[in-house]
Scaffold this motif. Structure first.
Motif, PDB file in Angstrom:
ATOM      1  N   ASN A   4     -22.666  30.025  48.862  1.00 13.63           N
ATOM      2  CA  ASN A   4     -21.984  28.750  48.628  1.00 13.63           C
ATOM      3  C   ASN A   4     -20.652  28.964  47.925  1.00 13.63           C
ATOM      4  OD1 ASN A   4     -23.224  25.715  48.900  1.00 13.63           O
ATOM      5  ND2 ASN A   4     -24.766  27.291  49.261  1.00 13.63           N
ATOM      6  N   ALA A   5     -20.621  29.811  46.916  1.00 11.86           N
ATOM      7  CA  ALA A   5     -19.372  30.072  46.194  1.00 11.86           C
ATOM      8  C   ALA A   5     -18.315  30.638  47.143  1.00 11.86           C
ATOM      9  CB  ALA A   5     -19.620  31.022  45.030  1.00 11.86           C
ATOM     10  N   LEU A   6     -18.694  31.609  47.954  1.00 15.61           N
ATOM     11  CA  LEU A   6     -17.743  32.216  48.890  1.00 15.61           C
ATOM     12  C   LEU A   6     -17.239  31.206  49.920  1.00 15.61           C
ATOM     13  CD1 LEU A   6     -19.501  35.640  49.561  1.00 15.61           C
ATOM     14  CD2 LEU A   6     -17.362  35.274  48.316  1.00 15.61           C
ATOM     15  N   PHE A   7     -18.152  30.418  50.468  1.00 17.22           N
ATOM     16  CA  PHE A   7     -17.760  29.459  51.495  1.00 17.22           C
ATOM     17  C   PHE A   7     -16.885  28.344  50.916  1.00 17.22           C
ATOM     18  CE2 PHE A   7     -20.510  29.923  55.461  1.00 17.22           C
ATOM     19  CZ  PHE A   7     -20.727  31.268  55.261  1.00 17.22           C
ATOM     20  N   LEU A   8     -17.175  27.923  49.700  1.00 13.77           N
ATOM     21  CA  LEU A   8     -16.434  26.809  49.115  1.00 13.77           C
ATOM     22  C   LEU A   8     -15.074  27.227  48.563  1.00 13.77           C
ATOM     23  CD1 LEU A   8     -19.363  24.896  47.381  1.00 13.77           C
ATOM     24  CD2 LEU A   8     -18.292  24.415  49.595  1.00 13.77           C
ATOM     25  N   GLU A   9     -14.919  28.499  48.184  1.00  9.20           N
ATOM     26  CA  GLU A   9     -13.612  28.920  47.667  1.00  9.20           C
ATOM     27  C   GLU A   9     -12.638  29.288  48.783  1.00  9.20           C
ATOM     28  OE1 GLU A   9     -14.261  33.666  46.660  1.00  9.20           O
ATOM     29  OE2 GLU A   9     -14.445  32.203  45.058  1.00  9.20           O
ATOM     30  N   ALA A  10     -13.130  29.471  49.985  1.00 10.08           N
ATOM     31  CA  ALA A  10     -12.265  29.824  51.117  1.00 10.08           C
ATOM     32  C   ALA A  10     -11.577  28.584  51.675  1.00 10.08           C
ATOM     33  CB  ALA A  10     -13.083  30.507  52.212  1.00 10.08           C
ATOM     34  N   ASP A  11     -10.293  28.725  51.943  1.00 10.92           N
ATOM     35  CA  ASP A  11      -9.517  27.636  52.546  1.00 10.92           C
ATOM     36  C   ASP A  11      -9.734  27.563  54.051  1.00 10.92           C
ATOM     37  OD1 ASP A  11      -7.936  27.049  50.073  1.00 10.92           O
ATOM     38  OD2 ASP A  11      -7.283  29.118  50.417  1.00 10.92           O
ATOM     39  N   VAL A  12      -9.963  28.730  54.640  1.00 10.77           N
ATOM     40  CA  VAL A  12     -10.136  28.822  56.084  1.00 10.77           C
ATOM     41  C   VAL A  12     -11.331  29.732  56.378  1.00 10.77           C
ATOM     42  CG1 VAL A  12      -8.466  30.713  56.347  1.00 10.77           C
ATOM     43  CG2 VAL A  12      -8.942  29.240  58.282  1.00 10.77           C
ATOM     44  N   HIS A  13     -12.079  29.346  57.394  1.00  6.98           N
ATOM     45  CA  HIS A  13     -13.257  30.091  57.822  1.00  6.98           C
ATOM     46  C   HIS A  13     -13.059  30.565  59.261  1.00  6.98           C
ATOM     47  CE1 HIS A  13     -16.456  28.319  54.930  1.00  6.98           C
ATOM     48  NE2 HIS A  13     -15.261  28.033  54.441  1.00  6.98           N
ATOM     49  N   PHE A  14     -13.641  31.725  59.553  1.00  6.61           N
ATOM     50  CA  PHE A  14     -13.764  32.206  60.919  1.00  6.61           C
ATOM     51  C   PHE A  14     -15.254  32.450  61.128  1.00  6.61           C
ATOM     52  CE2 PHE A  14      -9.511  33.273  59.631  1.00  6.61           C
ATOM     53  CZ  PHE A  14      -8.753  32.891  60.717  1.00  6.61           C
ATOM     54  N   TRP A  15     -15.851  31.676  62.012  1.00 10.58           N
ATOM     55  CA  TRP A  15     -17.281  31.809  62.292  1.00 10.58           C
ATOM     56  C   TRP A  15     -17.451  32.592  63.585  1.00 10.58           C
ATOM     57  CZ3 TRP A  15     -19.653  26.244  61.434  1.00 10.58           C
ATOM     58  CH2 TRP A  15     -19.485  25.888  60.079  1.00 10.58           C
ATOM     59  N   LEU A  16     -18.208  33.681  63.506  1.00 11.48           N
ATOM     60  CA  LEU A  16     -18.444  34.562  64.642  1.00 11.48           C
ATOM     61  C   LEU A  16     -19.927  34.546  64.983  1.00 11.48           C
ATOM     62  CD1 LEU A  16     -16.515  37.687  63.261  1.00 11.48           C
ATOM     63  CD2 LEU A  16     -15.558  35.683  64.384  1.00 11.48           C
ATOM     64  N   ALA A  17     -20.249  34.294  66.244  1.00 11.87           N
ATOM     65  CA  ALA A  17     -21.662  34.223  66.631  1.00 11.87           C
ATOM     66  C   ALA A  17     -21.889  34.741  68.038  1.00 11.87           C
ATOM     67  CB  ALA A  17     -22.157  32.779  66.552  1.00 11.87           C
ATOM     68  N   PRO A  18     -22.990  35.445  68.222  1.00 14.05           N
ATOM     69  CA  PRO A  18     -23.404  35.750  69.587  1.00 14.05           C
ATOM     70  C   PRO A  18     -24.110  34.526  70.166  1.00 14.05           C
ATOM     71  CG  PRO A  18     -24.991  36.652  68.039  1.00 14.05           C
ATOM     72  CD  PRO A  18     -23.885  36.029  67.223  1.00 14.05           C
ATOM     73  N   LEU A  19     -24.132  34.430  71.464  1.00 16.48           N
ATOM     74  CA  LEU A  19     -24.877  33.355  72.113  1.00 16.48           C
ATOM     75  C   LEU A  19     -26.284  33.867  72.381  1.00 16.48           C
ATOM     76  CD1 LEU A  19     -24.508  30.469  73.377  1.00 16.48           C
ATOM     77  CD2 LEU A  19     -24.427  31.663  75.568  1.00 16.48           C
ATOM     78  N   TYR A  20     -27.271  33.189  71.807  1.00 17.89           N
ATOM     79  CA  TYR A  20     -28.673  33.520  72.045  1.00 17.89           C
ATOM     80  C   TYR A  20     -29.347  32.319  72.677  1.00 17.89           C
ATOM     81  CZ  TYR A  20     -28.355  37.468  68.706  1.00 17.89           C
ATOM     82  OH  TYR A  20     -28.030  38.623  68.055  1.00 17.89           O
ATOM     83  N   HIS A  21     -29.802  32.449  73.903  1.00 15.82           N
ATOM     84  CA  HIS A  21     -30.574  31.409  74.576  1.00 15.82           C
ATOM     85  C   HIS A  21     -29.902  30.037  74.493  1.00 15.82           C
ATOM     86  CE1 HIS A  21     -33.603  34.451  74.936  1.00 15.82           C
ATOM     87  NE2 HIS A  21     -33.528  34.659  73.648  1.00 15.82           N
ATOM     88  N   GLY A  22     -28.611  30.014  74.718  1.00 16.17           N
ATOM     89  CA  GLY A  22     -27.890  28.754  74.815  1.00 16.17           C
ATOM     90  C   GLY A  22     -27.290  28.223  73.528  1.00 16.17           C
ATOM     91  N   SER A  23     -27.382  28.963  72.419  1.00 16.06           N
ATOM     92  CA  SER A  23     -26.823  28.470  71.161  1.00 16.06           C
ATOM     93  C   SER A  23     -26.560  29.642  70.213  1.00 16.06           C
ATOM     94  CB  SER A  23     -27.789  27.468  70.511  1.00 16.06           C
ATOM     95  OG  SER A  23     -27.142  26.801  69.439  1.00 16.06           O
ATOM     96  N   ILE A  24     -26.195  29.305  68.997  1.00 14.77           N
ATOM     97  CA  ILE A  24     -25.993  30.323  67.977  1.00 14.77           C
ATOM     98  C   ILE A  24     -27.353  30.774  67.446  1.00 14.77           C
ATOM     99  CG2 ILE A  24     -23.720  29.441  67.356  1.00 14.77           C
ATOM    100  CD1 ILE A  24     -25.040  28.167  64.844  1.00 14.77           C
ATOM    101  N   PRO A  25     -27.415  31.922  66.777  1.00 16.28           N
ATOM    102  CA  PRO A  25     -28.691  32.357  66.203  1.00 16.28           C
ATOM    103  C   PRO A  25     -29.218  31.352  65.182  1.00 16.28           C
ATOM    104  CG  PRO A  25     -27.099  34.152  66.193  1.00 16.28           C
ATOM    105  CD  PRO A  25     -26.353  32.914  66.571  1.00 16.28           C
ATOM    106  N   GLY A  26     -30.519  31.128  65.212  1.00 18.83           N
ATOM    107  CA  GLY A  26     -31.135  30.201  64.263  1.00 18.83           C
ATOM    108  C   GLY A  26     -30.889  30.594  62.822  1.00 18.83           C
ATOM    109  N   VAL A  27     -30.819  31.885  62.555  1.00 22.06           N
ATOM    110  CA  VAL A  27     -30.599  32.355  61.193  1.00 22.06           C
ATOM    111  C   VAL A  27     -29.193  31.963  60.699  1.00 22.06           C
ATOM    112  CG1 VAL A  27     -29.817  34.671  61.864  1.00 22.06           C
ATOM    113  CG2 VAL A  27     -30.989  34.345  59.678  1.00 22.06           C
ATOM    114  N   MET A  28     -28.249  31.865  61.604  1.00 18.74           N
ATOM    115  CA  MET A  28     -26.899  31.420  61.237  1.00 18.74           C
ATOM    116  C   MET A  28     -26.928  29.942  60.857  1.00 18.74           C
ATOM    117  SD  MET A  28     -23.423  31.647  63.492  1.00 18.74           S
ATOM    118  CE  MET A  28     -21.814  31.289  62.787  1.00 18.74           C
TER     119      MET A  28
END
Length: 179
Positions: free
Chosen positions: A64-88
């Protein structure tokens, strides 16, 4: 400006697709004078989302601290069975602990989206991340990078991102850090 590269794949191998993409984006951000951090989901210790816990797990506090202090995010995900990984998605669900902040969730953060697939369906992952980011009050960039993994690397050059995808990633970064 601070950026976070959210590697939503459960890959620890630095030569993996997520490793190559994370390193490329990180290097380009550094060249542009942008401080960045790679958040590898596989190393984060994020547990399953559980609203009954009395104490917030340490890994969740760090995330949470890392995500909230960042001004910009880059989200990278593989496609698993039609969507992003559930763990993401599970990890992003933990942003709920910021719900009572003055600016909850990812209010007004910019998010660049990258998804790769073995076929040509990576846009499905982009669409899933877009819906999640918007529900977290973030602004998704008007350009995203869906990747057909068969064209990601230079022919015969394992791990070297193709010029085609370098151009696309460079444009995503340029849009993300534009003031």
């Amino acid at each position: 400006m601070k950026a976070i590269i959210f590697n939503g794949a459960l890959e620890r191998n630095p030569l993996s697709t997520s490793g190559a993409l994370s390193d490329y984006i990180s290097g380009k951000l550094k060249e542009s004078g942008v401080e960045s951090k790679i958040f590898n989901l596989a190393d984060s210790g994020i547990p399953l989302y559980d609203t009954t816990l009395k104490n917030v797990p340490h890994g969740v506090e760090v995330m949470n601290a890392l995500f909230l202090e960042a001004d910009v995010h880059f989200w990278l995900a593989p496609l698993y069975h039609g969507s992003i990984p559930g763990v993401m998605k599970n990890c992003l669900d933990w942003l709920e602990v910021s719900a009572k902040n003055a600016e909850p969730y990812l209010t007004d953060r910019k998010v660049g989206l990258v998804c790769w697939a073995d076929g040509v369906q990576a846009m499905q992952g982009i669409n899933a991340m877009d819906a999640i980011a918007k529900s977290l009050r973030a602004w998704t960039l008007p350009f995203s990078v869906p990747i057909a993994r068969s064209g990601l690397y230079e022919e015969g050059q394992s791990g070297i991102i193709s010029q085609e995808y370098k151009k696309k990633l460079d444009l995503l970064i340029k849009i993300a850090i534009k003031k």
